[in-house]
Design a protein around this motif. Sequence first.
Motif, PDB file in Angstrom:
ATOM      1  N   PRO A 331       7.931 -11.368  26.747  1.00 11.26           N
ATOM      2  CA  PRO A 331       9.047 -12.220  27.169  1.00 11.26           C
ATOM      3  C   PRO A 331       8.703 -13.141  28.332  1.00 11.26           C
ATOM      4  O   PRO A 331       9.176 -14.280  28.381  1.00 11.26           O
ATOM      5  N   ALA A 332       7.874 -12.686  29.281  1.00 13.78           N
ATOM      6  CA  ALA A 332       7.538 -13.537  30.420  1.00 13.78           C
ATOM      7  C   ALA A 332       6.747 -14.767  29.977  1.00 13.78           C
ATOM      8  O   ALA A 332       7.057 -15.898  30.371  1.00 13.78           O
ATOM      9  N   ASN A 333       5.731 -14.561  29.145  1.00 13.73           N
ATOM     10  CA  ASN A 333       4.941 -15.696  28.681  1.00 13.73           C
ATOM     11  C   ASN A 333       5.741 -16.588  27.746  1.00 13.73           C
ATOM     12  O   ASN A 333       5.563 -17.813  27.749  1.00 13.73           O
ATOM     13  N   ALA A 334       6.615 -15.987  26.939  1.00  9.57           N
ATOM     14  CA  ALA A 334       7.480 -16.798  26.072  1.00  9.57           C
ATOM     15  C   ALA A 334       8.409 -17.673  26.912  1.00  9.57           C
ATOM     16  O   ALA A 334       8.608 -18.856  26.616  1.00  9.57           O
ATOM     17  N   ALA A 335       8.980 -17.086  27.969  1.00  8.02           N
ATOM     18  CA  ALA A 335       9.888 -17.844  28.831  1.00  8.02           C
ATOM     19  C   ALA A 335       9.154 -18.959  29.567  1.00  8.02           C
ATOM     20  O   ALA A 335       9.630 -20.099  29.636  1.00  8.02           O
ATOM     21  N   ILE A 336       7.976 -18.645  30.105  1.00 10.37           N
ATOM     22  CA  ILE A 336       7.222 -19.635  30.874  1.00 10.37           C
ATOM     23  C   ILE A 336       6.803 -20.807  29.992  1.00 10.37           C
ATOM     24  O   ILE A 336       6.962 -21.969  30.374  1.00 10.37           O
ATOM     25  N   THR A 337       6.279 -20.528  28.810  1.00  9.48           N
ATOM     26  CA  THR A 337       5.832 -21.619  27.938  1.00  9.48           C
ATOM     27  C   THR A 337       7.011 -22.427  27.400  1.00  9.48           C
ATOM     28  O   THR A 337       6.881 -23.628  27.172  1.00  9.48           O
ATOM     29  N   SER A 338       8.169 -21.785  27.217  1.00  4.02           N
ATOM     30  CA  SER A 338       9.338 -22.512  26.709  1.00  4.02           C
ATOM     31  C   SER A 338       9.929 -23.444  27.759  1.00  4.02           C
ATOM     32  O   SER A 338      10.656 -24.382  27.422  1.00  4.02           O
ATOM     33  N   MET A 339       9.637 -23.186  29.023  1.00  2.00           N
ATOM     34  CA  MET A 339      10.152 -24.038  30.099  1.00  2.00           C
ATOM     35  C   MET A 339       9.166 -25.118  30.523  1.00  2.00           C
ATOM     36  O   MET A 339       9.404 -25.822  31.493  1.00  2.00           O
ATOM     37  N   ALA A 340       8.056 -25.227  29.801  1.00  2.00           N
ATOM     38  CA  ALA A 340       7.025 -26.199  30.164  1.00  2.00           C
ATOM     39  C   ALA A 340       6.755 -27.141  29.006  1.00  2.00           C
ATOM     40  O   ALA A 340       6.804 -26.738  27.848  1.00  2.00           O
ATOM     41  N   PRO A 341       6.462 -28.402  29.286  1.00  2.00           N
ATOM     42  CA  PRO A 341       6.037 -29.309  28.219  1.00  2.00           C
ATOM     43  C   PRO A 341       4.772 -28.792  27.553  1.00  2.00           C
ATOM     44  O   PRO A 341       3.949 -28.135  28.191  1.00  2.00           O
ATOM     45  N   GLN A 342       4.602 -29.101  26.293  1.00  2.00           N
ATOM     46  CA  GLN A 342       3.476 -28.570  25.537  1.00  2.00           C
ATOM     47  C   GLN A 342       2.130 -28.914  26.174  1.00  2.00           C
ATOM     48  O   GLN A 342       1.198 -28.114  26.169  1.00  2.00           O
ATOM     49  N   LYS A 343       2.019 -30.099  26.763  1.00  2.00           N
ATOM     50  CA  LYS A 343       0.740 -30.538  27.324  1.00  2.00           C
ATOM     51  C   LYS A 343       0.401 -29.860  28.645  1.00  2.00           C
ATOM     52  O   LYS A 343      -0.664 -30.103  29.205  1.00  2.00           O
ATOM     53  N   MET A 344       1.287 -28.983  29.150  1.00  2.00           N
ATOM     54  CA  MET A 344       1.036 -28.292  30.423  1.00  2.00           C
ATOM     55  C   MET A 344       0.982 -26.778  30.273  1.00  2.00           C
ATOM     56  O   MET A 344       0.757 -26.066  31.253  1.00  2.00           O
TER      57      MET A 344
END
Length: 424
Positions: A331-344
């Motif tokens: 869940p932590a990595n899912a949340a972090i990546t969902s809050m960031a633009p794909q290129k970052m």
Amino acid sequence: MFWKKCPSAVLATLLTIHLLAHIDRNVLLGFSPQIIKDLAINNAQYGFLVGAVWVLSFGVMAMFMGTLADRFSRTRIIAAGVLIWSVCTWASGHAQTFEQMAIARFFVASGEAALVPAAVGLLAELFSEKRRGTAMGLFFMGIPLGIGCSFLLAGTIGAAHGWRTTFYALGVIGVAIAMPLALLKEYRGQLAPEDRGAPALQQVLTVLRLIRGHRALRFTIAGFVLTHIAFASLSFTQLWMVNERGMDAAGIATRIGALQLLFGTLGSVVGGVLSDRMARKLPGGHATFMTLLVVFCAPFIIAYRFAPAGSALFYIGMCVGFFLPLALYGPANAAITSMAPQKMRSTISGFTMLCINVFAIAIGTVAVGAATDYLIANGTTVPLTRVLLTTDVLAISSALFFALAARASCQQPAIDIHPLQTTR
């Protein structure tokens, strides 16, 4: 690219590579008596090999490798990392001195730093937000499986053929995996500038500005880093059980290894799957799920420090302590990546790994040791119990940051770019 049409196969491949990475990372622990004897090193030098040299290399390189993964082919970044760490694992088997082993381990860590940022970015692209926690949880299952397998290898093949032969074999296996992986093409160089990561320094500065201006993302990363204080305390768990709870050293070591393997793996799977199912129904999504999970586990973890050694409550608390940190990876990595633009996404993953390794594991482990020595010098009874209870409270305090992240995400919705099937 054809291989992106089978996300499950990509996940299985990345899990296999992650498993190998953690075997190579932890196999040194399984052979500690033999390596200390053969290289004629002291305990401080051994501690440097398994601790400081890893953090110095892995922590810094993870963020740099993340910037490369956001800009160039992630499959080739991973392949290069696997090749580097595998060749250096093979070289570790040839080491005759402390200096030679330290150099080899430094580059093993540098190679492994390429995997997680690139893999997290790739999985976030291939799996939608509804399935992302499960995918991340399964990928990070490589941590407990790798730790367990490294000790099993040391006790079976290693016992029969020696530590050097085991290192040689692991190196050859890694090179064999890296070669075909490098042939998988990902045409990220042809992406438009706005869809591709910037050069390293510019990318890092852009990501830091994003984190500073995104409260939910900032709180999620802070909470995730805090949970890793549990890994700092784990280094002293066996010492605490033997010195202050009167348990047998040999017997408890086997139980710790087996329970960590079982419940760490269970945590990775259950945390990822449950987070995806519950996040859809909870305000605040994955952050709220993590808050509830930490709050639920907290009483068992605290009770563990006071329960009679060997009692049911003692072992329940121990197992929950092994379960919780790994259950938060999905869940932590899912949340972090969902809050960031794909290129970052890869760069942010690398930044998170940097913070975890420096603040939670490196500084945390030193702080636990120093605080324990201070209490012993001042005649404090059960010093390790007091210090480890403090680390438990710090890890549990991550619930506050996850709750703040959930509240902020309700006001500042997550960014979720639907995964692309190709990047041509």
